[in-house]
Design an enzyme around this catalytic site. Structure first.
Site, mmCIF file in Angstrom:
data_model
loop_
_atom_site.group_PDB
_atom_site.id
_atom_site.type_symbol
_atom_site.label_atom_id
_atom_site.label_comp_id
_atom_site.label_asym_id
_atom_site.label_seq_id
_atom_site.Cartn_x
_atom_site.Cartn_y
_atom_site.Cartn_z
ATOM 1 N N PHE A 70 -8.309 -107.510 -4.273
ATOM 2 C CA PHE A 70 -6.852 -106.352 -4.412
ATOM 3 C C PHE A 70 -6.207 -107.322 -5.170
ATOM 4 O O PHE A 70 -5.104 -107.464 -5.454
ATOM 5 C CB PHE A 70 -6.350 -107.050 -3.187
ATOM 6 C CG PHE A 70 -7.168 -106.497 -1.586
ATOM 7 C CD1 PHE A 70 -7.406 -104.984 -2.404
ATOM 8 C CD2 PHE A 70 -7.226 -107.378 -0.384
ATOM 9 C CE1 PHE A 70 -8.108 -104.602 -0.954
ATOM 10 C CE2 PHE A 70 -7.489 -106.955 0.102
ATOM 11 C CZ PHE A 70 -8.390 -105.563 0.686
ATOM 12 N N GLY A 90 7.741 -118.275 -4.929
ATOM 13 C CA GLY A 90 8.271 -116.976 -6.113
ATOM 14 C C GLY A 90 8.153 -115.737 -6.205
ATOM 15 O O GLY A 90 8.620 -114.511 -6.067
ATOM 16 N N GLU A 147 1.494 -111.022 -0.783
ATOM 17 C CA GLU A 147 2.035 -112.005 -1.262
ATOM 18 C C GLU A 147 2.199 -112.939 0.372
ATOM 19 O O GLU A 147 3.223 -113.560 0.393
ATOM 20 C CB GLU A 147 3.748 -111.747 -2.022
ATOM 21 C CG GLU A 147 3.272 -110.808 -3.140
ATOM 22 C CD GLU A 147 3.089 -111.780 -4.446
ATOM 23 O OE1 GLU A 147 1.634 -112.190 -4.051
ATOM 24 O OE2 GLU A 147 3.235 -111.425 -5.188
ATOM 25 N N GLN A 203 28.184 -86.880 13.151
ATOM 26 C CA GLN A 203 28.365 -88.233 13.789
ATOM 27 C C GLN A 203 27.064 -89.642 13.722
ATOM 28 O O GLN A 203 26.782 -90.458 13.105
ATOM 29 C CB GLN A 203 29.162 -89.083 14.818
ATOM 30 C CG GLN A 203 29.621 -90.000 14.729
ATOM 31 C CD GLN A 203 30.330 -89.670 15.999
ATOM 32 O OE1 GLN A 203 30.019 -89.811 16.829
ATOM 33 N NE2 GLN A 203 32.005 -90.007 15.639
ATOM 34 N N ASN A 252 3.032 -110.605 6.298
ATOM 35 C CA ASN A 252 4.119 -111.066 7.152
ATOM 36 C C ASN A 252 4.247 -111.139 8.153
ATOM 37 O O ASN A 252 4.883 -112.423 8.503
ATOM 38 C CB ASN A 252 4.507 -109.305 7.573
ATOM 39 C CG ASN A 252 5.714 -109.360 5.920
ATOM 40 O OD1 ASN A 252 5.887 -109.711 5.011
ATOM 41 N ND2 ASN A 252 6.743 -107.690 6.353
#
Length: 382
Positions: free
Chosen positions: A156, A240, A363, A278, A366
């Site tokens: 990946f 980062g 990265e 609404q 989660n």
């Protein structure tokens, strides 16, 4: 994007980046996705604005920006194309790692071309059999006659094949994180090859391939840092990188929200503009509120990373998890608000949904972000 808290320099940075995203990314994003085209020429135009070395020191050829500046850059770029912005975030992670952990010779050799994006960079940590258990990687680097010989497979890898520079994590010692080192590998090194381009749900405007190292022999001066530093270097880079991907989620979702506002204002049903309903106004309000909250958390984490706060890794994990979950949810709601038109490729909403979905995985998934946060909370209690 709320701009009231930005400095004059940051406002100018956002304006310049937005012009680039609107002129060079947004008009082509759907076509690049459909054609699976990686626009290297456009990346080099971005480098002309200093976006190839966002965090690299000016003396090394970079822009010397802060993380708080960087998340503004990547959110704005992603408003034009999350896939290209995501790759730019990864490339900048690679450049920063060399600038921060490399020696003078390594910075002089690798950074000028990376900052100009004459060379592209890729980050090689994940492997086919390890996934989220990065410390269990199997790629090995054996010291031999002033060289290291690297053997293994990375999975990946964004930019693989197109990139010239690869930061490769490989095992030089004991099992676990302390036995891992980081190496600079060049695309032209004998023994380096690539798998076929993966067929993916999203991020189609950049290549994702295996990186195969078959006894790749590199000089010992390609070691980044010291032996055993690799896992720490990899995790530091990811702090980062997670902020970059979080910001990309915000940018893609912001575009989806803006397109929803325009669509609902233009479309009528039962004799009234949909924007007057609404129930739909409440949905839009929730989307805007959630994005604003996510942006605040991303900025807080970026500022913590800039000042070297010990809690920065946990805050980066929080920001990555919350912003990528929020970004995907907002984009998915935007598709629903468009009705059947949201499902058509010409509107670009379904592409944003597909691009943002992977942000919850790369990265560090989660689930891993939650684990990092939980460990920070419970450290010292057991």
């Amino acid at each position: 994007m709320t701009t009231t808290m930005l400095t004059e320099d940051q406002l100018a940075l956002v304006e310049t980046t937005l012009d680039f995203a609107q002129d060079h990314l947004a008009p082509h994003a759907v076509t690049w996705d459909q054609d699976k085209h990686f626009p290297v020429d456009v990346l080099r135009k971005a480098a002309g604005l200093g976006l190839g070395g966002v965090y690299v020191r000016e003396e090394s050829g970079g822009s010397g920006l802060t993380r708080a500046d960087g998340v503004l850059v990547f959110e704005t770029l992603a408003s034009g194309c999350p896939s290209i912005a995501g790759y730019l975030s990864i490339h900048n992670m690679v450049a920063w790692m060399i600038d921060h952990y490399g020696d003078d010779a390594q910075r002089e050799r690798w950074l000028p071309r990376l900052c100009a994006m004459e060379d592209l960079g890729s980050y090689c940590l994940t492997e086919p059999g390890t996934g989220s258990d990065a410390a269990a990687l199997r790629t090995r680097a054996v010291r031999e006659d002033g060289h290291y010989v690297l053997t293994g497979v990375k999975q990946f890898i964004s930019g693989a094949g197109a990139s010239q520079v690869y930061i490769v994590m490989a095992r030089t010692g004991e099992e676990g994180p302390r036995g891992i080192s980081a190496f600079l590998v060049d695309r032209d090194d004998p023994g380096l090859s690539f798998g076929p381009n993966e067929k993916k749900m999203g991020w189609n405007a950049q290549p994702t391939r295996q990186v195969v190292l078959d006894a790749v022999r590199v000089p010992a001066d390609r070691l980044l840092g010291h032996e055993g530093d690799g896992f720490r270097i990899a995790m530091s880079g990811l702090n980062g990188g997670r902020l970059g991907i979080a910001a990309c989620s915000l940018g893609g979702a912001r575009t989806a929200l803006n397109q929803s506002l325009a669509y609902l204002a233009d479309r009528e049903a039962f004799g009234k503009p949909l924007l007057d309903a609404q129930a739909l106004q409440f949905r839009l309000a929730d989307m805007a509120t959630e994005l604003t909250a996510a942006r605040a958390l991303v900025q807080q984490a970026a500022q913590a990373l800039d000042r070297g706060d010990p809690q920065a890794p946990q805050l980066c994990a929080m920001a990555k998890q919350f912003a990528t979950d929020t970004g995907y949810t907002v984009a998915d709601r935007a598709l629903q608000l468009h009705g059947g038109y949201g499902y058509l490729s010409e509107y670009g909403i379904e592409k944003i949904v597909r691009d943002l979905r992977v942000h919850q995985i790369l990265e560090g998934t989660n689930e891993i972000m939650r684990l990092i946060v939980a460990r920070g909370l419970t450290e010292g209690l057991r």
